[in-house]
Design a protein around this motif. Structure first.
Motif, PDB file in Angstrom:
ATOM      1  N   TRP A 391     -10.726  -5.722  -1.815  1.00 14.50           N
ATOM      2  CA  TRP A 391      -9.687  -4.920  -2.482  1.00 14.50           C
ATOM      3  C   TRP A 391      -9.053  -3.909  -1.264  1.00 14.50           C
ATOM      4  CZ3 TRP A 391     -10.115   0.426  -2.521  1.00 14.50           C
ATOM      5  CH2 TRP A 391      -8.999   1.141  -3.187  1.00 14.50           C
ATOM      6  N   PHE A 392     -10.047  -3.583  -0.353  1.00 14.58           N
ATOM      7  CA  PHE A 392      -9.821  -2.583   0.623  1.00 14.58           C
ATOM      8  C   PHE A 392      -9.225  -3.549   1.572  1.00 14.58           C
ATOM      9  CE2 PHE A 392     -10.727  -0.859   4.846  1.00 14.58           C
ATOM     10  CZ  PHE A 392     -10.361   0.563   4.530  1.00 14.58           C
ATOM     11  N   MET A 393      -9.327  -4.620   1.924  1.00 14.17           N
ATOM     12  CA  MET A 393      -8.606  -5.604   2.808  1.00 14.17           C
ATOM     13  C   MET A 393      -7.168  -5.777   2.216  1.00 14.17           C
ATOM     14  SD  MET A 393      -9.652  -9.255   4.550  1.00 14.17           S
ATOM     15  CE  MET A 393     -10.830  -8.663   5.393  1.00 14.17           C
ATOM     16  N   HIS A 394      -7.088  -6.020   1.020  1.00 10.59           N
ATOM     17  CA  HIS A 394      -5.874  -5.958   0.426  1.00 10.59           C
ATOM     18  C   HIS A 394      -4.822  -5.040   0.815  1.00 10.59           C
ATOM     19  CE1 HIS A 394      -2.758  -5.721  -2.903  1.00 10.59           C
ATOM     20  NE2 HIS A 394      -2.759  -6.828  -2.801  1.00 10.59           N
ATOM     21  N   ARG A 395      -5.395  -3.911   0.435  1.00  5.15           N
ATOM     22  CA  ARG A 395      -4.498  -2.412   0.801  1.00  5.15           C
ATOM     23  C   ARG A 395      -4.521  -2.443   2.329  1.00  5.15           C
ATOM     24  NH1 ARG A 395      -5.481   2.700  -3.108  1.00  5.15           N
ATOM     25  NH2 ARG A 395      -4.626   1.750  -4.917  1.00  5.15           N
ATOM     26  N   ALA A 396      -5.261  -2.472   3.132  1.00  7.64           N
ATOM     27  CA  ALA A 396      -5.144  -2.299   4.405  1.00  7.64           C
ATOM     28  C   ALA A 396      -4.191  -3.210   5.054  1.00  7.64           C
ATOM     29  CB  ALA A 396      -6.782  -2.454   5.281  1.00  7.64           C
ATOM     30  N   TYR A 397      -4.256  -4.588   4.607  1.00  6.84           N
ATOM     31  CA  TYR A 397      -3.184  -5.603   5.144  1.00  6.84           C
ATOM     32  C   TYR A 397      -1.940  -5.268   4.914  1.00  6.84           C
ATOM     33  CZ  TYR A 397      -0.851  -9.846   5.677  1.00  6.84           C
ATOM     34  OH  TYR A 397       0.266 -10.620   6.110  1.00  6.84           O
ATOM     35  N   HIS A 398      -1.689  -4.862   3.543  1.00  2.00           N
ATOM     36  CA  HIS A 398      -0.154  -4.763   3.144  1.00  2.00           C
ATOM     37  C   HIS A 398       0.355  -3.337   3.661  1.00  2.00           C
ATOM     38  CE1 HIS A 398       0.244  -8.208   0.897  1.00  2.00           C
ATOM     39  NE2 HIS A 398      -0.756  -8.360   0.061  1.00  2.00           N
ATOM     40  N   LEU A 399      -0.523  -2.519   3.755  1.00  6.50           N
ATOM     41  CA  LEU A 399      -0.220  -1.273   4.298  1.00  6.50           C
ATOM     42  C   LEU A 399       0.334  -1.271   5.702  1.00  6.50           C
ATOM     43  CD1 LEU A 399       0.175   1.891   3.981  1.00  6.50           C
ATOM     44  CD2 LEU A 399      -2.111   2.197   5.086  1.00  6.50           C
ATOM     45  N   SER A 400      -0.215  -2.305   6.564  1.00  2.00           N
ATOM     46  CA  SER A 400       0.066  -2.475   7.916  1.00  2.00           C
ATOM     47  C   SER A 400       1.357  -3.389   7.973  1.00  2.00           C
ATOM     48  CB  SER A 400      -0.971  -3.418   8.634  1.00  2.00           C
ATOM     49  OG  SER A 400      -1.125  -4.875   8.066  1.00  2.00           O
ATOM     50  N   ARG A 401       1.807  -4.148   6.653  1.00  2.00           N
ATOM     51  CA  ARG A 401       2.938  -5.102   6.550  1.00  2.00           C
ATOM     52  C   ARG A 401       4.157  -4.474   6.104  1.00  2.00           C
ATOM     53  NH1 ARG A 401       2.225  -8.229  10.841  1.00  2.00           N
ATOM     54  NH2 ARG A 401      -0.050  -9.265  10.719  1.00  2.00           N
ATOM     55  N   VAL A 402       3.916  -3.449   5.346  1.00  2.00           N
ATOM     56  CA  VAL A 402       5.313  -2.653   4.694  1.00  2.00           C
ATOM     57  C   VAL A 402       6.174  -2.127   5.668  1.00  2.00           C
ATOM     58  CG1 VAL A 402       4.105  -0.422   4.411  1.00  2.00           C
ATOM     59  CG2 VAL A 402       5.755  -1.288   2.466  1.00  2.00           C
ATOM     60  N   PRO A 403       7.341  -2.266   5.626  1.00  2.00           N
ATOM     61  CA  PRO A 403       8.231  -1.987   6.692  1.00  2.00           C
ATOM     62  C   PRO A 403       8.510  -0.355   6.874  1.00  2.00           C
ATOM     63  CG  PRO A 403       9.414  -3.563   5.296  1.00  2.00           C
ATOM     64  CD  PRO A 403       7.839  -3.072   4.450  1.00  2.00           C
ATOM     65  N   THR A 404       8.932   0.255   7.946  1.00  2.00           N
ATOM     66  CA  THR A 404       8.920   1.367   8.376  1.00  2.00           C
ATOM     67  C   THR A 404       7.598   2.267   8.429  1.00  2.00           C
ATOM     68  OG1 THR A 404       9.674   2.265   6.295  1.00  2.00           O
ATOM     69  CG2 THR A 404      11.328   1.160   7.429  1.00  2.00           C
ATOM     70  N   VAL A 405       7.704   3.170   9.413  1.00  4.44           N
ATOM     71  CA  VAL A 405       6.590   4.001   9.428  1.00  4.44           C
ATOM     72  C   VAL A 405       6.729   5.067   8.184  1.00  4.44           C
ATOM     73  CG1 VAL A 405       5.627   6.019  10.613  1.00  4.44           C
ATOM     74  CG2 VAL A 405       6.368   3.973  11.795  1.00  4.44           C
ATOM     75  N   ASN A 406       8.082   5.193   7.725  1.00  2.29           N
ATOM     76  CA  ASN A 406       8.085   6.068   6.676  1.00  2.29           C
ATOM     77  C   ASN A 406       7.502   5.707   5.589  1.00  2.29           C
ATOM     78  OD1 ASN A 406       9.518   7.043   4.255  1.00  2.29           O
ATOM     79  ND2 ASN A 406      10.912   8.098   5.549  1.00  2.29           N
ATOM     80  N   ARG A 407       7.570   4.493   5.074  1.00  2.55           N
ATOM     81  CA  ARG A 407       7.195   4.052   3.724  1.00  2.55           C
ATOM     82  C   ARG A 407       5.359   3.743   4.056  1.00  2.55           C
ATOM     83  NH1 ARG A 407      10.718   5.175   2.316  1.00  2.55           N
ATOM     84  NH2 ARG A 407      12.390   3.972   0.833  1.00  2.55           N
ATOM     85  N   LYS A 408       5.064   3.487   5.391  1.00  2.00           N
ATOM     86  CA  LYS A 408       3.679   3.349   5.467  1.00  2.00           C
ATOM     87  C   LYS A 408       2.877   4.900   5.076  1.00  2.00           C
ATOM     88  CE  LYS A 408       3.882  -0.039   9.154  1.00  2.00           C
ATOM     89  NZ  LYS A 408       3.437  -1.021   8.810  1.00  2.00           N
ATOM     90  N   ALA A 409       3.662   5.876   5.693  1.00  2.00           N
ATOM     91  CA  ALA A 409       2.970   7.028   5.497  1.00  2.00           C
ATOM     92  C   ALA A 409       3.017   7.563   4.120  1.00  2.00           C
ATOM     93  CB  ALA A 409       3.633   8.168   6.298  1.00  2.00           C
ATOM     94  N   ARG A 410       4.135   7.381   3.272  1.00  2.00           N
ATOM     95  CA  ARG A 410       4.274   7.579   1.811  1.00  2.00           C
ATOM     96  C   ARG A 410       3.304   6.629   1.062  1.00  2.00           C
ATOM     97  NH1 ARG A 410       8.905  10.486   0.695  1.00  2.00           N
ATOM     98  NH2 ARG A 410      10.307  11.015   2.386  1.00  2.00           N
ATOM     99  N   VAL A 411       3.214   5.696   1.279  1.00  2.00           N
ATOM    100  CA  VAL A 411       2.312   4.923   0.416  1.00  2.00           C
ATOM    101  C   VAL A 411       0.784   5.469   0.789  1.00  2.00           C
ATOM    102  CG1 VAL A 411       1.129   2.574   0.206  1.00  2.00           C
ATOM    103  CG2 VAL A 411       3.408   2.602   0.570  1.00  2.00           C
ATOM    104  N   LEU A 412       0.308   5.504   1.965  1.00  2.00           N
ATOM    105  CA  LEU A 412      -1.031   6.137   2.322  1.00  2.00           C
ATOM    106  C   LEU A 412      -1.178   7.473   1.796  1.00  2.00           C
ATOM    107  CD1 LEU A 412      -3.581   5.759   3.708  1.00  2.00           C
ATOM    108  CD2 LEU A 412      -2.535   6.825   5.663  1.00  2.00           C
TER     109      LEU A 412
END
Length: 458
Positions: A391-412
């Motif tokens: 589950w942690f790998m799933h989140r880490a992988y997709h966080l790294s792949r979601v486009p734009t820094v803006n989206r990464k920060a908001r999801v995190l």
């Protein structure tokens, strides 16, 4: 330097469409400024949906706004047209478009181009199951994901407020058809959410709900391997979820799910995730298609035997040059689509500048899947993981792949806040009918009135 002015038409704003346009925008920056190149992206929705996050958006772990990427912001150097390509006449380098403006007049418009990137993606593959069109719910768009979340909570509200055992039983029975990523992840996340929400209903317990996964083959999640697939079945059944393999949905008419093994489940919820098929647009082009209706491509992502035409992603049959078996093609998934888009964008620039083309080659590294909060399965580089590490790998992988820094920060940020505060269990189903109260006040009928809504209340 580009030899002559190039008009590049990108059909589709998904993984391939957005990333290809983004690559072209970066590589052709000077040409775009001088007017030597023009990139037009035609897409029904002016945003790209990061589909791996749809299950978490449906469960309320991520805001729907953070699952989508606005194309006009990301593709500032491109012209983004909200519309749909109806047909392509590549022999004359012309596409027929329908936009909101042309649809109001009942017409279409023609768009000329020099280079074509065909990336319309795929659509849900449905079967002629009685009642499916009336009662089925898809799970491919952010609108469907949020609608399904609202629907599940509404069914719990219905079950809590009725004294009719038949209505209660149907409201608390949830049938998911399809054992691939979309079906399993959506079921896992929503069951987890509903089990949590049940603590706030005085007369609903988690064991009162029936969650049923129907799969026609003999296994689920084939992408993570047979062993992890068996583990997933065991884990879901441990959570009191019925997993029915080698079983098909025969009918869901009259709100009764009839299965091929003879079982019948009165239900108000049938979620259809039984695969996808190529977009119908492909049949309305003069490009070569394979037996499955996808565009025939080379390893350089050009359309076979056709100049100035390119394709990738779900719409394209791309040879897998890393496969040991000859004739094998790349899988239609996001892992390949994003990487193909990079090569595709570079190859268009190479072609415009008279340079040699690159070959697309990527060895599949594995897959990860979430089964709900702190639960998952994964097979990456031959290693198998399950439970919290997966589950942690799933989140880490997709966080790294979601486009734009803006989206990464908001999801995190949302994930971090979710660890500190309780889940939201509010249904905003009324958003689907924003004028309902005003129409009622103005003397009209409520949109959810059974007399005006042939499907009845959701």
């Amino acid at each position: 330097m580009v030899k002559e002015r190039a008009r590049i038409l990108v059909v589709g704003g998904g993984y391939v469409g957005m990333y290809t346009a983004l690559r072209l925008q970066r590589r052709l920056k000077q040409e775009l400024r001088r007017g030597d190149a023009e990139i037009t992206v035609v897409t029904p929705d002016p945003y790209m949906t990061y589909q791996p996050f749809l299950p978490e958006a449906a469960a309320g772990a991520i805001s729907p706004r953070h699952v989508v990427v606005p194309l006009r912001r990301v593709l500032g150097g491109c012209r983004v047209v909200a519309g749909e390509v109806k047909s392509v006449d590549h022999a004359h380098r012309t596409a027929v478009l329908a936009t909101l403006a042309t649809e109001e007049k009942g017409g279409t418009e023609h768009l000329a181009y020099d280079e074509l990137v065909l990336a319309p993606g795929s659509v849900a593959r449905t079967l002629p199951v009685p009642g499916l069109a009336d009662h089925g719910i898809g799970f491919k768009t952010v609108e469907e994901a949020i609608g399904l979340r609202n629907h599940v909570i509404e069914q719990m509200d219905i079950a809590s407020s009725t004294r009719d055992p038949a209505i209660r039983d149907a409201a608390l029975t949830f049938v998911f058809v399809g054992g691939g990523y979309a079906g399993v992840e959506a079921l896992g996340e929503l069951e987890d959410m509903a089990r949590y929400a049940a603590r706030y209903y005085h007369n609903i317990r988690p064991e009162d709900m029936k969650w049923i996964l129907v799969e026609a083959s003999d296994r689920i999640l084939p992408e993570v391997g047979e062993e992890m697939g068996r583990y997933t079945v065991t884990e879901l059944r441990r959570r009191n979820i019925q997993v029915l393999l080698r079983t098909r949905l025969e009918s869901c008419a009259d709100r009764v799910a009839v299965l091929s093994d003879g079982q019948r489940f009165p239900t108000r919820t049938v979620v259809w995730t039984a695969g996808v098929k190529p977009h119908p647009l492909l049949a309305a082009t003069d490009l070569p298609l394979d037996a499955r209706g996808r565009v025939r491509c080379t390893a350089e992502l050009t359309v076979q035997g056709t100049e100035h035409a390119w394709a990738a992603g779900d719409a394209a049959a791309v040879p897998d040059v890393t496969a040991a078996e000859p004739g094998k093609e790349t899988a239609p998934n996001a892992q390949h689509a994003v990487r193909q888009a990079k090569v595709l964008g570079d190859n268009i620039v190479h072609a415009l500048r008279g340079e040699p083309l690159e070959t697309y080659a990527h060895r599949y590294v594995g897959s990860v899947a979430s089964l709900g909060l702190h639960q998952g399965v994964a097979q990456v580089y031959g290693r198998r993981l399950k439970g919290y590490p997966a589950w942690f790998m799933h989140r880490a992988y997709h966080l790294s792949r979601v486009p734009t820094v803006n989206r990464k920060a908001r999801v995190l940020a949302e994930w971090l806040l979710a660890g500190l505060f309780k889940r939201e269990i509010v249904s905003l189903g009324s958003l689907e009918h924003p004028r309902a109260e005003f129409e009622l006040a103005a003397g009209g009928k409520h949109p959810l009135d059974p007399d005006t809504d042939p499907k009845g209340s959701s």
